[in-house]
Design a protein around this motif. Structure first.
Motif, PDB file in Angstrom:
ATOM      1  N   LEU A 136      22.797  39.748  47.051  1.00  0.00           N
ATOM      2  CA  LEU A 136      22.957  38.495  46.320  1.00  0.00           C
ATOM      3  C   LEU A 136      24.363  37.938  46.555  1.00  0.00           C
ATOM      4  CD1 LEU A 136      21.531  39.802  42.920  1.00  0.00           C
ATOM      5  CD2 LEU A 136      20.251  38.631  44.727  1.00  0.00           C
ATOM      6  N   ASP A 137      24.487  36.616  46.504  1.00  0.00           N
ATOM      7  CA  ASP A 137      25.787  35.957  46.620  1.00  0.00           C
ATOM      8  C   ASP A 137      26.453  35.902  45.249  1.00  0.00           C
ATOM      9  OD1 ASP A 137      25.501  35.384  49.377  1.00  0.00           O
ATOM     10  OD2 ASP A 137      24.263  33.639  48.896  1.00  0.00           O
ATOM     11  N   GLY A 138      27.749  36.186  45.208  1.00  0.00           N
ATOM     12  CA  GLY A 138      28.455  36.141  43.940  1.00  0.00           C
ATOM     13  C   GLY A 138      29.936  35.858  44.110  1.00  0.00           C
ATOM     14  N   VAL A 139      30.604  35.721  42.998  1.00  0.00           N
ATOM     15  CA  VAL A 139      32.053  35.492  42.960  1.00  0.00           C
ATOM     16  C   VAL A 139      32.666  36.499  41.998  1.00  0.00           C
ATOM     17  CG1 VAL A 139      33.911  33.852  42.451  1.00  0.00           C
ATOM     18  CG2 VAL A 139      31.737  33.025  43.399  1.00  0.00           C
ATOM     19  N   LEU A 140      33.768  37.128  42.434  1.00  0.00           N
ATOM     20  CA  LEU A 140      34.460  38.095  41.589  1.00  0.00           C
ATOM     21  C   LEU A 140      35.300  37.346  40.552  1.00  0.00           C
ATOM     22  CD1 LEU A 140      34.585  41.227  41.727  1.00  0.00           C
ATOM     23  CD2 LEU A 140      36.767  40.977  42.908  1.00  0.00           C
ATOM     24  N   ARG A 141      35.107  37.681  39.295  1.00  0.00           N
ATOM     25  CA  ARG A 141      35.871  37.057  38.212  1.00  0.00           C
ATOM     26  C   ARG A 141      36.660  38.140  37.472  1.00  0.00           C
ATOM     27  NH1 ARG A 141      35.646  31.931  39.988  1.00  0.00           N
ATOM     28  NH2 ARG A 141      33.581  30.950  39.729  1.00  0.00           N
ATOM     29  N   ARG A 142      37.957  37.924  37.355  1.00  0.00           N
ATOM     30  CA  ARG A 142      38.819  38.874  36.648  1.00  0.00           C
ATOM     31  C   ARG A 142      39.420  38.186  35.431  1.00  0.00           C
ATOM     32  NH1 ARG A 142      39.443  43.586  39.229  1.00  0.00           N
ATOM     33  NH2 ARG A 142      39.324  43.681  41.497  1.00  0.00           N
ATOM     34  N   ASP A 143      39.377  38.878  34.302  1.00  0.00           N
ATOM     35  CA  ASP A 143      39.957  38.371  33.057  1.00  0.00           C
ATOM     36  C   ASP A 143      40.657  39.531  32.370  1.00  0.00           C
ATOM     37  OD1 ASP A 143      40.678  37.070  30.776  1.00  0.00           O
ATOM     38  OD2 ASP A 143      38.636  36.828  29.993  1.00  0.00           O
ATOM     39  N   GLY A 144      41.930  39.738  32.724  1.00  0.00           N
ATOM     40  CA  GLY A 144      42.658  40.883  32.191  1.00  0.00           C
ATOM     41  C   GLY A 144      42.053  42.177  32.699  1.00  0.00           C
ATOM     42  N   GLU A 145      41.622  43.020  31.770  1.00  0.00           N
ATOM     43  CA  GLU A 145      41.026  44.305  32.120  1.00  0.00           C
ATOM     44  C   GLU A 145      39.541  44.181  32.457  1.00  0.00           C
ATOM     45  OE1 GLU A 145      42.638  47.262  32.422  1.00  0.00           O
ATOM     46  OE2 GLU A 145      44.452  46.057  32.157  1.00  0.00           O
ATOM     47  N   HIS A 146      38.990  43.021  32.254  1.00  0.00           N
ATOM     48  CA  HIS A 146      37.554  42.837  32.437  1.00  0.00           C
ATOM     49  C   HIS A 146      37.260  42.222  33.804  1.00  0.00           C
ATOM     50  CE1 HIS A 146      33.620  40.727  31.892  1.00  0.00           C
ATOM     51  NE2 HIS A 146      33.328  41.911  31.388  1.00  0.00           N
ATOM     52  N   THR A 147      36.281  42.777  34.498  1.00  0.00           N
ATOM     53  CA  THR A 147      35.860  42.258  35.801  1.00  0.00           C
ATOM     54  C   THR A 147      34.359  42.017  35.776  1.00  0.00           C
ATOM     55  OG1 THR A 147      37.599  43.523  36.903  1.00  0.00           O
ATOM     56  CG2 THR A 147      35.851  42.656  38.288  1.00  0.00           C
ATOM     57  N   ALA A 148      33.941  40.901  36.338  1.00  0.00           N
ATOM     58  CA  ALA A 148      32.516  40.565  36.359  1.00  0.00           C
ATOM     59  C   ALA A 148      32.177  39.892  37.683  1.00  0.00           C
ATOM     60  CB  ALA A 148      32.162  39.638  35.191  1.00  0.00           C
ATOM     61  N   ILE A 149      30.892  39.899  37.988  1.00  0.00           N
ATOM     62  CA  ILE A 149      30.361  39.127  39.113  1.00  0.00           C
ATOM     63  C   ILE A 149      29.654  37.916  38.526  1.00  0.00           C
ATOM     64  CG2 ILE A 149      28.757  39.078  41.039  1.00  0.00           C
ATOM     65  CD1 ILE A 149      31.116  40.876  41.542  1.00  0.00           C
ATOM     66  N   GLU A 150      30.019  36.739  39.012  1.00  0.00           N
ATOM     67  CA  GLU A 150      29.347  35.516  38.582  1.00  0.00           C
ATOM     68  C   GLU A 150      28.475  35.011  39.714  1.00  0.00           C
ATOM     69  OE1 GLU A 150      30.834  31.085  37.865  1.00  0.00           O
ATOM     70  OE2 GLU A 150      31.512  32.450  36.271  1.00  0.00           O
ATOM     71  N   PHE A 151      27.228  34.753  39.397  1.00  0.00           N
ATOM     72  CA  PHE A 151      26.302  34.224  40.383  1.00  0.00           C
ATOM     73  C   PHE A 151      26.329  32.696  40.338  1.00  0.00           C
ATOM     74  CE2 PHE A 151      24.670  38.423  39.131  1.00  0.00           C
ATOM     75  CZ  PHE A 151      24.731  39.050  40.365  1.00  0.00           C
ATOM     76  N   GLY A 152      25.718  32.076  41.333  1.00  0.00           N
ATOM     77  CA  GLY A 152      25.728  30.617  41.420  1.00  0.00           C
ATOM     78  C   GLY A 152      25.125  29.940  40.215  1.00  0.00           C
ATOM     79  N   SER A 153      24.268  30.657  39.522  1.00  0.00           N
ATOM     80  CA  SER A 153      23.609  30.108  38.339  1.00  0.00           C
ATOM     81  C   SER A 153      24.531  30.102  37.119  1.00  0.00           C
ATOM     82  CB  SER A 153      22.375  30.947  38.019  1.00  0.00           C
ATOM     83  OG  SER A 153      22.755  32.305  37.794  1.00  0.00           O
ATOM     84  N   GLY A 154      25.699  30.736  37.249  1.00  0.00           N
ATOM     85  CA  GLY A 154      26.601  30.875  36.105  1.00  0.00           C
ATOM     86  C   GLY A 154      26.398  32.166  35.349  1.00  0.00           C
ATOM     87  N   GLU A 155      25.349  32.910  35.662  1.00  0.00           N
ATOM     88  CA  GLU A 155      25.112  34.190  35.007  1.00  0.00           C
ATOM     89  C   GLU A 155      26.145  35.203  35.483  1.00  0.00           C
ATOM     90  OE1 GLU A 155      20.316  34.273  34.388  1.00  0.00           O
ATOM     91  OE2 GLU A 155      21.059  34.497  36.416  1.00  0.00           O
ATOM     92  N   ARG A 156      26.520  36.114  34.581  1.00  0.00           N
ATOM     93  CA  ARG A 156      27.531  37.114  34.899  1.00  0.00           C
ATOM     94  C   ARG A 156      27.011  38.521  34.627  1.00  0.00           C
ATOM     95  NH1 ARG A 156      33.754  35.438  33.618  1.00  0.00           N
ATOM     96  NH2 ARG A 156      33.737  33.376  34.605  1.00  0.00           N
ATOM     97  N   VAL A 157      27.520  39.460  35.442  1.00  0.00           N
ATOM     98  CA  VAL A 157      27.235  40.877  35.250  1.00  0.00           C
ATOM     99  C   VAL A 157      28.567  41.606  35.285  1.00  0.00           C
ATOM    100  CG1 VAL A 157      26.146  42.940  36.205  1.00  0.00           C
ATOM    101  CG2 VAL A 157      24.950  40.745  36.310  1.00  0.00           C
ATOM    102  N   SER A 158      28.867  42.374  34.243  1.00  0.00           N
ATOM    103  CA  SER A 158      30.109  43.140  34.200  1.00  0.00           C
ATOM    104  C   SER A 158      30.058  44.269  35.216  1.00  0.00           C
ATOM    105  CB  SER A 158      30.324  43.726  32.801  1.00  0.00           C
ATOM    106  OG  SER A 158      30.528  42.691  31.859  1.00  0.00           O
ATOM    107  N   VAL A 159      31.222  44.554  35.822  1.00  0.00           N
ATOM    108  CA  VAL A 159      31.304  45.621  36.811  1.00  0.00           C
ATOM    109  C   VAL A 159      32.531  46.471  36.502  1.00  0.00           C
ATOM    110  CG1 VAL A 159      30.125  44.333  38.624  1.00  0.00           C
ATOM    111  CG2 VAL A 159      32.600  44.139  38.404  1.00  0.00           C
ATOM    112  N   VAL A 160      32.688  47.548  37.283  1.00  0.00           N
ATOM    113  CA  VAL A 160      33.819  48.456  37.077  1.00  0.00           C
ATOM    114  C   VAL A 160      35.113  47.710  37.351  1.00  0.00           C
ATOM    115  CG1 VAL A 160      34.879  50.614  37.806  1.00  0.00           C
ATOM    116  CG2 VAL A 160      32.387  50.422  37.727  1.00  0.00           C
TER     117      VAL A 160
END
Length: 359
Positions: free
Chosen positions: A242-266
């Protein structure tokens, strides 16, 4: 038995490069599978080890001896080809002992060696038959028997099961694995079939475009693919990408998909905020759930019953997902379902290079 060491080996045909600086060490008694798509250079590498192809540069050692200039017959290896290459006018026994007769092996020694090999391969009752009376699987066993009786330093298999139907391939995989367990001879096996690679290998060498992409145990390549090529080539059904974008917010990291949905990752994975990535997840790792909270949703597009389980194709806002489920549950086409992508099972790759980012 012998180790095989390949150092800095290159192969070009004219100005066309086929293999690029291949470095590979195969341990004594190891079963190594070279796997990759057609034209990747795996059979060329095998033929260079056998001496059937010259090398442009580099060194090949068998049992510590440099064999670059040795003729195939002097390398003490045995090769099993995709075509059985049996002498049609000879019996099974004569096909198997042909090389022994050329070496002047005593008759009593030939009888004992042929008998032992035939017993291992289930050919005891076929020794007096001609190849034309045998099935494809039986002919391939004869070809292997012809190699076994030579007691070589190494076996080289060049896609030996490609001409067999699915059931026979399954049977022959089991026989080859048992044979290696019994003999312990160093073996190199070439295939484009990743199922053969996963089931047979002590280690897999994944090759693409003449370059080794990853070397490791079958589970190494399956659970920690080094790049997008390995991730997509190893595994059946194939991994979801799947295509995604890495999003970092302090200690939190997530993958954001084109739909705007996010999945938290390590959070400790490398990569920068807003980096374009490819996200891989195995079909068996996607979880269909009845819970709505924290889950993503999609619509069932296709259902493939496989007997052992079912492959459910789910249309989502970020592409189609394949999900492999074991339970025999009716997921009707058109139904809305909820699913999760467990963070621990996600593989993250840099979209530009294809190299793995996640640990």
């Amino acid at each position: 038995m012998a180790s095989i060491d390949i150092q800095g080996v290159r192969k070009t045909y004219g100005v066309v490069p086929v293999l690029h600086n291949v470095d590979l060490s195969i341990h004594d008694g190891e079963f190594v599978v070279l796997v990759g798509p057609s034209g990747c250079g795996k059979s060329t590498l095998l033929r260079m080890i056998a001496g059937l192809e010259g090398i442009t540069s580099g060194t090949i050692r068998i049992g510590g001896q440099v064999v670059n200039e040795l003729a195939p017959k002097d390398r003490d290896i045995a090769m099993v080809f995709q075509s059985y290459a049996l002498y049609p006018h000879m019996t099974v026994r004569d096909n198997m002992n042909y090389s022994l007769r050329l070496r002047g092996t005593p008759a009593d020694r030939m009888v004992s060696v042929i008998s032992a090999a035939a017993h291992k391969l289930g050919l005891d009752t076929l020794l007096d038959r001609k190849p034309r009376t045998l099935s494809g699987g039986q002919r391939q066993r004869v070809a292997m028997g012809r190699s076994i009786v030579r007691q070589p330093k190494a076996f080289l298999f060049d896609e030996p099961l490609s001409n067999l139907d699915a059931r026979l391939r399954e049977q022959m995989r089991v026989e080859i694995k048992k044979l290696h367990r019994d003999l312990g001879t160093t073996s190199i096996y070439v295939t484009h079939d990743q199922v053969e690679a996963m089931t047979l290998a002590d280690r897999i060498v994944a090759i693409n475009g003449g370059v080794i992409q990853q070397v490791g145990t079958p589970l190494d390549l399956y659970e920690r693919p080094a790049n997008l090529f390995v991730a997509g080539f190893i595994g059946s059904p194939a991994i979801n990408i799947l295509d995604g974008v890495l999003r970092r917010d302090g200690e939190h990291t997530a993958i954001e998909f084109g739909s705007g949905e996010r999945v938290s990752v390590v959070s400790r994975i490398p990569g920068q905020d807003n980096q374009i990535v490819k996200v891989g997840i195995r079909p068996e790792d996607v979880r269909i759930t009845d819970q709505k909270e924290g889950a993503l949703t999609g619509q069932v597009e296709l259902v493939e019953p496989m007997g052992l389980g079912t492959i459910v194709h789910i249309g989502t806002n970020h592409g189609t997902l394949k999900v492999f489920v074991l339970e025999r549950r009716d997921h009707g086409v058109g139904a809305r379902v909820s699913y999760t992508l467990p963070a621990a099972k996600i593989h993250i790759f840099d979209a530009a290079t294809g190299e793995r980012l996640s640990e």
